[in-house]
Write a protein that holds these residues in place. Structure first.
Motif, PDB file in Angstrom:
ATOM      1  N   ASP A   1       3.622  -1.789 -14.838  1.00 19.35           N
ATOM      2  CA  ASP A   1       4.808  -1.253 -15.499  1.00 19.35           C
ATOM      3  C   ASP A   1       5.465  -2.537 -15.791  1.00 19.35           C
ATOM      4  N   TYR A   2       6.491  -2.188 -16.896  1.00 18.32           N
ATOM      5  CA  TYR A   2       7.152  -3.225 -17.463  1.00 18.32           C
ATOM      6  C   TYR A   2       8.787  -2.531 -17.811  1.00 18.32           C
ATOM      7  N   ALA A   3       9.853  -3.438 -17.569  1.00 21.96           N
ATOM      8  CA  ALA A   3      10.965  -3.025 -17.504  1.00 21.96           C
ATOM      9  C   ALA A   3      11.958  -4.272 -18.133  1.00 21.96           C
ATOM     10  N   PHE A   4      12.790  -3.949 -19.412  1.00 20.58           N
ATOM     11  CA  PHE A   4      13.630  -5.079 -19.380  1.00 20.58           C
ATOM     12  C   PHE A   4      14.742  -4.998 -18.473  1.00 20.58           C
ATOM     13  N   VAL A   5      15.447  -6.283 -18.243  1.00 17.70           N
ATOM     14  CA  VAL A   5      16.349  -6.361 -17.003  1.00 17.70           C
ATOM     15  C   VAL A   5      17.336  -5.557 -16.983  1.00 17.70           C
TER      16      VAL A   5
ATOM     17  N   ASN B   1       0.717  -1.307   0.000  1.00 16.97           N
ATOM     18  CA  ASN B   1      -0.226   0.135   0.103  1.00 16.97           C
ATOM     19  C   ASN B   1       0.639   1.192   0.018  1.00 16.97           C
ATOM     20  N   ARG B   2       1.831   1.327  -0.755  1.00 20.57           N
ATOM     21  CA  ARG B   2       2.620   2.609  -1.099  1.00 20.57           C
ATOM     22  C   ARG B   2       2.398   3.217  -2.416  1.00 20.57           C
ATOM     23  N   LYS B   3       3.294   3.080  -3.329  1.00 19.22           N
ATOM     24  CA  LYS B   3       2.937   3.559  -4.826  1.00 19.22           C
ATOM     25  C   LYS B   3       1.887   2.961  -5.314  1.00 19.22           C
ATOM     26  N   LYS B   4       1.699   1.630  -4.975  1.00 15.90           N
ATOM     27  CA  LYS B   4       0.808   0.659  -5.632  1.00 15.90           C
ATOM     28  C   LYS B   4       1.202   0.443  -7.037  1.00 15.90           C
ATOM     29  N   LYS B   5       2.228   0.021  -7.236  1.00 14.30           N
ATOM     30  CA  LYS B   5       2.835  -0.185  -8.813  1.00 14.30           C
ATOM     31  C   LYS B   5       3.796  -1.413  -8.725  1.00 14.30           C
ATOM     32  N   LEU B   6       3.537  -2.212  -9.828  1.00 17.14           N
ATOM     33  CA  LEU B   6       4.155  -3.427  -9.781  1.00 17.14           C
ATOM     34  C   LEU B   6       4.901  -3.469 -11.168  1.00 17.14           C
ATOM     35  N   THR B   7       6.314  -3.547 -11.207  1.00 15.35           N
ATOM     36  CA  THR B   7       7.132  -3.718 -12.076  1.00 15.35           C
ATOM     37  C   THR B   7       7.369  -5.147 -13.059  1.00 15.35           C
ATOM     38  N   LEU B   8       7.107  -5.405 -13.846  1.00 14.71           N
ATOM     39  CA  LEU B   8       7.524  -6.895 -14.325  1.00 14.71           C
ATOM     40  C   LEU B   8       8.896  -6.509 -14.995  1.00 14.71           C
TER      41      LEU B   8
ATOM     42  N   GLY C   1       7.699 -14.029 -22.811  1.00 12.80           N
ATOM     43  CA  GLY C   1       6.328 -13.951 -23.261  1.00 12.80           C
ATOM     44  C   GLY C   1       5.390 -14.499 -22.384  1.00 12.80           C
ATOM     45  N   LEU C   2       5.640 -15.607 -22.003  1.00 12.96           N
ATOM     46  CA  LEU C   2       4.523 -16.472 -20.638  1.00 12.96           C
ATOM     47  C   LEU C   2       4.289 -15.452 -19.700  1.00 12.96           C
ATOM     48  N   TRP C   3       5.406 -14.959 -19.149  1.00 17.73           N
ATOM     49  CA  TRP C   3       5.516 -14.014 -18.018  1.00 17.73           C
ATOM     50  C   TRP C   3       4.563 -12.680 -18.383  1.00 17.73           C
ATOM     51  N   ARG C   4       4.796 -12.230 -19.583  1.00 20.22           N
ATOM     52  CA  ARG C   4       3.942 -11.103 -19.879  1.00 20.22           C
ATOM     53  C   ARG C   4       2.620 -11.488 -19.902  1.00 20.22           C
ATOM     54  N   ARG C   5       2.045 -12.627 -20.503  1.00 20.22           N
ATOM     55  CA  ARG C   5       0.773 -12.988 -20.697  1.00 20.22           C
ATOM     56  C   ARG C   5       0.149 -13.071 -19.369  1.00 20.22           C
ATOM     57  N   VAL C   6       0.886 -13.917 -18.322  1.00 22.03           N
ATOM     58  CA  VAL C   6       0.286 -14.075 -17.058  1.00 22.03           C
ATOM     59  C   VAL C   6       0.145 -12.781 -16.309  1.00 22.03           C
ATOM     60  N   PHE C   7       1.148 -11.865 -16.442  1.00 20.68           N
ATOM     61  CA  PHE C   7       1.042 -10.673 -15.770  1.00 20.68           C
ATOM     62  C   PHE C   7       0.014  -9.778 -16.330  1.00 20.68           C
ATOM     63  N   GLU C   8      -0.366  -9.936 -17.526  1.00 27.87           N
ATOM     64  CA  GLU C   8      -1.667  -8.958 -18.133  1.00 27.87           C
ATOM     65  C   GLU C   8      -3.043  -9.652 -17.557  1.00 27.87           C
ATOM     66  N   GLU C   9      -3.091 -10.992 -17.511  1.00 28.52           N
ATOM     67  CA  GLU C   9      -4.237 -11.563 -17.255  1.00 28.52           C
ATOM     68  C   GLU C   9      -4.666 -11.632 -15.826  1.00 28.52           C
TER      69      GLU C   9
ATOM     70  N   VAL D   1       7.334  -2.178  -6.191  1.00 23.18           N
ATOM     71  CA  VAL D   1       7.556  -3.649  -6.211  1.00 23.18           C
ATOM     72  C   VAL D   1       8.045  -4.135  -7.536  1.00 23.18           C
ATOM     73  N   ILE D   2       9.012  -5.027  -7.575  1.00 20.02           N
ATOM     74  CA  ILE D   2       9.425  -5.566  -9.106  1.00 20.02           C
ATOM     75  C   ILE D   2       9.322  -6.998  -8.908  1.00 20.02           C
ATOM     76  N   VAL D   3       8.547  -7.496  -9.886  1.00 23.39           N
ATOM     77  CA  VAL D   3       8.483  -9.011  -9.783  1.00 23.39           C
ATOM     78  C   VAL D   3       9.244  -9.662 -11.066  1.00 23.39           C
ATOM     79  N   THR D   4      10.135 -10.670 -10.774  1.00 25.68           N
ATOM     80  CA  THR D   4      11.012 -11.086 -11.774  1.00 25.68           C
ATOM     81  C   THR D   4      11.284 -12.603 -11.677  1.00 25.68           C
ATOM     82  N   CYS D   5      11.964 -13.157 -12.601  1.00 27.43           N
ATOM     83  CA  CYS D   5      12.340 -14.579 -12.750  1.00 27.43           C
ATOM     84  C   CYS D   5      13.646 -14.787 -11.882  1.00 27.43           C
TER      85      CYS D   5
END
Ligand code: IPM
Ligand code: MN
Length: 353
Positions: free
Chosen positions: A219-223, A181-188, A200-208, A239-243
């Motif tokens: 938000d999206y950012a390349f590594v 509950n801060r910026k409420k922003k999640l970056t893939l 591609g699988l990560w993006r589809r799942v993230f959007e769904e 928050v950043i979510v990544t492999c």
């Protein structure tokens, strides 16, 4: 009200592991008395010594015993006398995989009074969390070597991502971002422009999954760009979510911008099972046994463990004590060469509690 009791497994491990674990347990003892909970620790001697003596890393029977614990505290694994990979895979990764700890949660937070190598950035700019997938990706170790040692040698190590594995991680990240509950922003953070199949699988799942979280900004950012922005504009992240692999790499960068490995901690979480808490600095063999290592990362790991086992008040007390220790101005830097001893820093935290 009945007193709460927790069963905590402790694996001090190798190198500086035992020294920082001792301070972490000192803090745990103090805060348990203040906050009024009880606990019992069960110590395990997994690590280089045991491996060199018996050839055993982590027996399956121990894995089953650990499933009955409320939490696991891990000091460090790794020793120069043992070929790289044996202890890491045989203990640390076996625990993460065997206990299905599919989230590796690593806060990147600059406490007031701590030096960061980023010029013009302060505690208000550096405060985000990396959620690293912890059971798949390149870490699965699927692959092999052919024609070893010949000019035609082939080495393959597959990056394995399952829908189930990606989905549970991404969902956890959305839930966590909401709860934080801060910026409420999640970056893939991915490399979907090259690793088109797996990311591609990560993006589809993230959007769904993201559709269920309209309150969270996506938000999206390349590594590679993530690395640049972590240095240039760390305040953009919440928050950043990544492999698994990328999470490993960017959290060392995260550690240095929050002041160094001496303060960086992580939680290996199985939301339905037993979780494990560790400083992320490793065993640092050259400082082992010298009472020089900074125990704050291990103490931060205790703070995360308290949160996970539901001791929120105790977790806050430890967090406050860490903040006071750091803003006291007595610790000039967070490396092993701060001039302070491991136990002196532990004692400072204990006094502030
Ligand atoms: C970490 C470490 C481990 C990893 C090693 C020791 C296997 O670097 O926890 O980040 O790569 O996950
Ligand atoms: Mn790492």
């Amino acid at each position: 009200m009945p007193r709460r009791e927790h069963k905590i497994a402790v694996i001090p491990g190798d190198g500086i592991g035992p020294e920082v674990t001792r301070e972490a347990l000192k803090v745990l003892r103090t805060v348990s008395e203040k906050a009024g909970f009880e606990y019992q620790t069960v110590e395990y001697d997994f690590g280089a010594e045991r491996y060199l003596k018996t050839g055993e890393t982590l027996p399956d029977s121990a894995l089953n015993e650990l499933k009955e614990m409320d939490a696991i505290f891990l000091g460090a694994v790794g020793d120069p006398r043992v070929e790289p990979g044996i202890l890491e895979k045989g203990i640390l990764l076996k625990l993460r995989f065997g206990l299905d700890q599919y989230i590796n949660l690593r806060p990147v937070k600059l406490y007031p009074g701590v030096w960061t190598p980023l010029r013009d950035k302060g505690p208000e700019d550096i405060d985000f969390v990396v959620i690293r997938e912890n059971t798949e990706g390149l870490y699965l170790g699927l692959g092999g070597i052919m024609r070893e040692g010949t000019p035609d040698e082939v080495a393959i190590q597959e990056m394995v991502n399952t829908r189930k594995g990606v989905e549970r991680c991404v969902r956890y990240a959305f839930e966590y971002t909401r709860r934080r509950n801060r910026k409420k922003k999640l970056t893939l953070c991915d490399k979907a422009n090259v690793l088109t199949y797996v990311h591609g699988l990560w993006r589809r799942v993230f959007e769904e999954v993201g559709k269920e979280y309209p309150d969270i900004e996506k938000d999206y950012a390349f590594v590679d760009a993530t690395c640049m922005w972590m240095v240039k504009n760390p305040e953009w992240f919440d928050v950043i979510v990544t492999c698994n692999m990328f999470g490993d790499i960017i959290t060392d960068l995260g550690a240095i911008i929050q002041g160094g490995m001496g303060i960086a901690a992580g939680a290996n979480i199985n939301p339905q099972g037993v979780s494990m808490f560790e400083p992320i600095h490793g065993s640092a063999p050259k400082y082992a046994g010298k009472n020089m290592a900074n125990p704050l990362a291990a103490i931060c790991a205790v703070q995360m463990m308290l949160e996970q086992i539901g001791e929120d008040e105790a977790a806050r007390m430890v967090d406050n004590a860490i903040a006071k220790t750091l803003s006291s101005g007595k610790i000039k830097d967070l490396s092993a060469r701060s001039g302070l001893h491991t136990d002196e820093i532990g004692d400072m935290v204990v006094r502030y509690i």
